[in-house]
Every structure is written in structure tokens, then in C-alpha cells.
Design a protein around this motif. Sequence first.
Motif, short mmCIF file in Angstrom:
data_model
loop_
_atom_site.label_atom_id
_atom_site.label_comp_id
_atom_site.label_asym_id
_atom_site.label_seq_id
_atom_site.Cartn_x
_atom_site.Cartn_y
_atom_site.Cartn_z
N ARG A 193 43.78 43.82 29.76
CA ARG A 193 44.82 44.61 29.22
C ARG A 193 45.84 43.53 29.50
O ARG A 193 45.35 42.85 30.61
N ILE A 194 47.10 43.22 29.16
CA ILE A 194 48.25 42.96 29.17
C ILE A 194 49.55 43.10 29.80
O ILE A 194 50.01 44.32 28.91
N GLY A 200 52.53 46.51 28.44
CA GLY A 200 51.29 46.98 28.49
C GLY A 200 50.88 47.11 27.10
O GLY A 200 51.20 47.58 26.12
N GLY A 201 49.76 46.55 26.97
CA GLY A 201 48.87 46.69 25.59
C GLY A 201 47.17 45.89 26.19
O GLY A 201 47.17 45.64 26.93
N ARG A 202 46.19 47.06 24.85
CA ARG A 202 44.68 46.25 25.58
C ARG A 202 44.37 45.63 24.23
O ARG A 202 44.90 45.73 22.67
N TYR A 203 43.88 44.12 24.89
CA TYR A 203 43.45 43.78 23.01
C TYR A 203 41.70 42.83 23.33
O TYR A 203 41.45 43.50 24.78
N ARG A 204 41.22 42.54 22.34
CA ARG A 204 39.36 41.77 22.02
C ARG A 204 40.39 40.58 21.81
O ARG A 204 40.59 39.81 20.42
N THR A 205 39.35 39.35 22.77
CA THR A 205 39.77 38.35 21.96
C THR A 205 38.74 36.99 23.37
O THR A 205 38.32 37.41 24.08
N ALA A 206 38.70 36.00 22.28
CA ALA A 206 37.41 34.90 23.36
C ALA A 206 38.13 34.74 23.83
O ALA A 206 37.97 33.73 25.52
N LEU A 207 39.98 34.19 24.68
CA LEU A 207 40.44 33.23 25.24
C LEU A 207 41.88 33.94 25.52
O LEU A 207 42.96 33.93 24.47
N VAL A 208 42.70 34.29 26.68
CA VAL A 208 44.02 34.06 26.74
C VAL A 208 44.28 32.53 27.64
O VAL A 208 43.88 32.61 28.26
N PHE A 209 44.83 32.12 26.79
CA PHE A 209 45.53 31.01 27.29
C PHE A 209 47.26 31.31 27.53
O PHE A 209 47.98 31.11 26.59
N VAL A 210 47.52 30.85 28.89
CA VAL A 210 49.46 30.67 28.91
C VAL A 210 49.35 29.10 29.25
O VAL A 210 49.29 28.66 29.93
N ALA A 269 56.40 35.18 27.66
CA ALA A 269 56.54 36.21 28.65
C ALA A 269 56.94 35.15 30.12
O ALA A 269 56.66 34.10 30.37
N ASP A 270 57.99 35.96 30.62
CA ASP A 270 58.43 35.51 32.12
C ASP A 270 57.69 35.90 33.44
O ASP A 270 57.80 35.24 34.10
N ASP A 271 57.04 36.81 33.27
CA ASP A 271 55.70 37.35 34.38
C ASP A 271 54.69 38.03 33.31
O ASP A 271 55.50 38.72 32.22
N LEU A 272 53.71 37.78 34.19
CA LEU A 272 52.48 38.68 33.58
C LEU A 272 51.27 38.90 34.14
O LEU A 272 50.75 38.19 35.06
N CYS A 273 50.71 40.03 34.09
CA CYS A 273 49.77 40.39 34.53
C CYS A 273 48.73 40.54 33.83
O CYS A 273 48.66 41.20 32.51
N LEU A 274 47.84 40.20 34.26
CA LEU A 274 46.62 40.49 32.82
C LEU A 274 44.89 40.84 33.75
O LEU A 274 44.77 40.67 35.34
N GLU A 275 44.37 41.64 33.00
CA GLU A 275 43.15 42.65 33.66
C GLU A 275 42.12 42.07 32.73
O GLU A 275 42.41 42.44 31.42
N VAL A 276 40.69 41.63 33.22
CA VAL A 276 39.65 41.85 32.23
C VAL A 276 38.29 43.02 32.63
O VAL A 276 38.25 42.92 33.95
N PRO A 296 43.75 41.65 39.92
CA PRO A 296 44.68 41.38 38.09
C PRO A 296 44.64 39.61 38.62
O PRO A 296 44.90 39.41 40.27
N LEU A 297 45.48 39.08 37.38
CA LEU A 297 46.34 37.71 37.30
C LEU A 297 47.15 37.68 37.52
O LEU A 297 47.64 38.35 36.39
N ARG A 298 48.30 37.60 37.85
CA ARG A 298 49.78 38.00 37.68
C ARG A 298 49.96 36.19 38.05
O ARG A 298 50.15 35.33 39.37
N PHE A 299 51.04 36.55 36.72
CA PHE A 299 51.18 34.99 36.53
C PHE A 299 53.36 35.02 36.60
O PHE A 299 53.95 36.16 36.54
N GLY A 300 53.79 34.46 37.21
CA GLY A 300 55.36 34.06 37.75
C GLY A 300 55.49 32.14 37.89
O GLY A 300 54.47 31.11 38.26
N MET A 301 57.14 32.17 37.61
CA MET A 301 57.28 30.34 38.00
C MET A 301 57.81 31.11 39.34
O MET A 301 58.26 31.91 39.93
#
Length: 319
Positions: A193-194, A200-210, A269-276, A296-301
Amino acid sequence: MPDSGYMPVEMPISQLRAEGGLVCIITNRKSGRNSRDREAVEAAADALGGEIVSFSGGKGLMKAIEEVKAKRPSLVIAAGGDGTAMAVANAFLGTGIAYGVLPLGTFNYFARGLGLSEDPAEAARQLADGKVVERRVGQVNGQAFLNNASVGIYPSILKVRESVYQRWGRRRIMAHWSVVKTFLRFRKPMKVRILIDGDGGRYRTALVFVARSAFQLERFGLEGTDVIRDGGFAVLLVNARTRLELFRRVFKLATGTVEEGVDYDLFAADDLCLEVEGKKRVLLAYDGEKKRVSAPLRFGMSEDVLRLVVPNDPVTEEA
């Protein structure tokens, strides 16, 4: 074209050196692949009037960083690969101490993205003739990263690569073999979930690369460089649900035929929140290092700035 993201404040290294103050070069005593690398560290020390602080291993690096901090230098140079560059940058972010990189690693994406030569002696000269700029860097849950951070198949590759390096040495061909070994063990993609800039949205993926390195994306023929140069994150989701699809994606990556919307999806993205899904702690890769972190993983500058040494005469590499 060197990566951007700089703020307008600049200072020539010559001015910094004229003001006096200590210069420290942090280097892994085992990272020098040959006498050329050791000579480059010594050349940088001579050119900058610097003191060499050596370390061995991850704990040794942290100890060396604390030792250098206690000396209160005006400039610190990280001599090593992307992992060493990231760790030293994370420690000196927001301190007001100028920071530079002498590339001695396997890939050196961050240093090359700045326009530094892969020839360590030439890079040492560029640093001595360079300038200091202010730059914000990417962070995930408070951890700085310079090139990229990811969850999924790539952190698993790093786990395999660690054992391969221990047995066969730190060579690029061994890094590529680690990819093959990891793909052969691949079972199924993650459910994630990103949340990007509030949507937000839900996805199936082998890799989330930021990604925060435009240079690295360019080297692999991937889209997203404009997002990075505008100060944001390029978020790539790999479209692969089977082992065969993973190998196909990598083959297309190696041959420069990878396609956005087919092989991967791209988000700005300027900011991102990621959950597996189903994971309270996830294996995070960042600039070639890895660790388990709480979701969750929270990304920002970063709010703090890194006073970064960049060359006045950047090298331009052909993709």
C-alpha cells in the motif's frame, strides 16, 4: 549531466581552506582495491592538507565518524563506495561541516552523479579544486540515503551479495551473479500500500524502488530523472509476478529496451508512505546497505542541509 538539487549558497574549497580548520579523510583500510586507491587517498590528504582516519568494518566506521566529529573539522571526505558515502553523509547532515566523496567503491553512483571521475587520483584533484554547495537529501524513517532506497527483491539481492562477496571478493561480476542467484529463489510479488502526496493505492510488485539519483536512472535507461532534478522522488514499481518475468525485465534493462508502463510503473512523489501487507518490519535497502525497519516507511527530503563538495569541472559519462 551531474545530478542537481543544489541550493544557491556556494563557497570555493580554496576559501574554506584559507579559513583554516582541520580536514579529515575517512577511509576503509580494506576498501582500496590496489595501490592506486591508497595513493589517491594520500594524494587527497596532501592536496587538502588532510588527516587520514582509517577504519575496518561497519562498527569501525561508526567509531571513526565519532572520532572525526570530536575533532570538529571544517571538511570531511568519505573515501570509499556508496555505502561509506551514505553513512558519513548521514552523520554530518545538518552539522555545518563540509562533506566530500572520494570514489573507491564498486559502482560509485553518488560520486559519479556529482561529476567526479572514477579515477581516484583525478577525483582527488577535482575535490581540491571544487566548491561547497548546500543540498537536501532523501530520508526514510530518519535514515539518509543518497541514491536510492527500496523494499522487495533488491534487499534480498544484497543479502545474497554479502555472502558472495565474502567468498569471491567485491567485484562487479560477483554483484551481477548475486542478482541471478536471488531471482532463482523468487516466489511471488509483494502486496503493498503506497500513499504518495496524500493519495493512496494498492499494488502487487517484486520491487518498490525510490530513487534520488538521476545519474543512476540515466545509466539504466529509466524514466524519472526530471522528477529528481525538480527535487522529488522517482518511485518505480517493477511489473514482474514470476521468476521468468523478472529475468525478462533484467534482460531488457541490460539491453536498454526497458519500457515505462510495461516493465515498470513510475510515480513522482514529494513524500511517500509505504506498507507491505502482513509485515510489521521490512528489509530495507539503502545505497547498497540493508537493515530491518519498522513499518510504515515514510520518505521525505531532509530539513537539514548537507554542505557538499562538488567539482567545478564535472566529468560527463556517456550512457
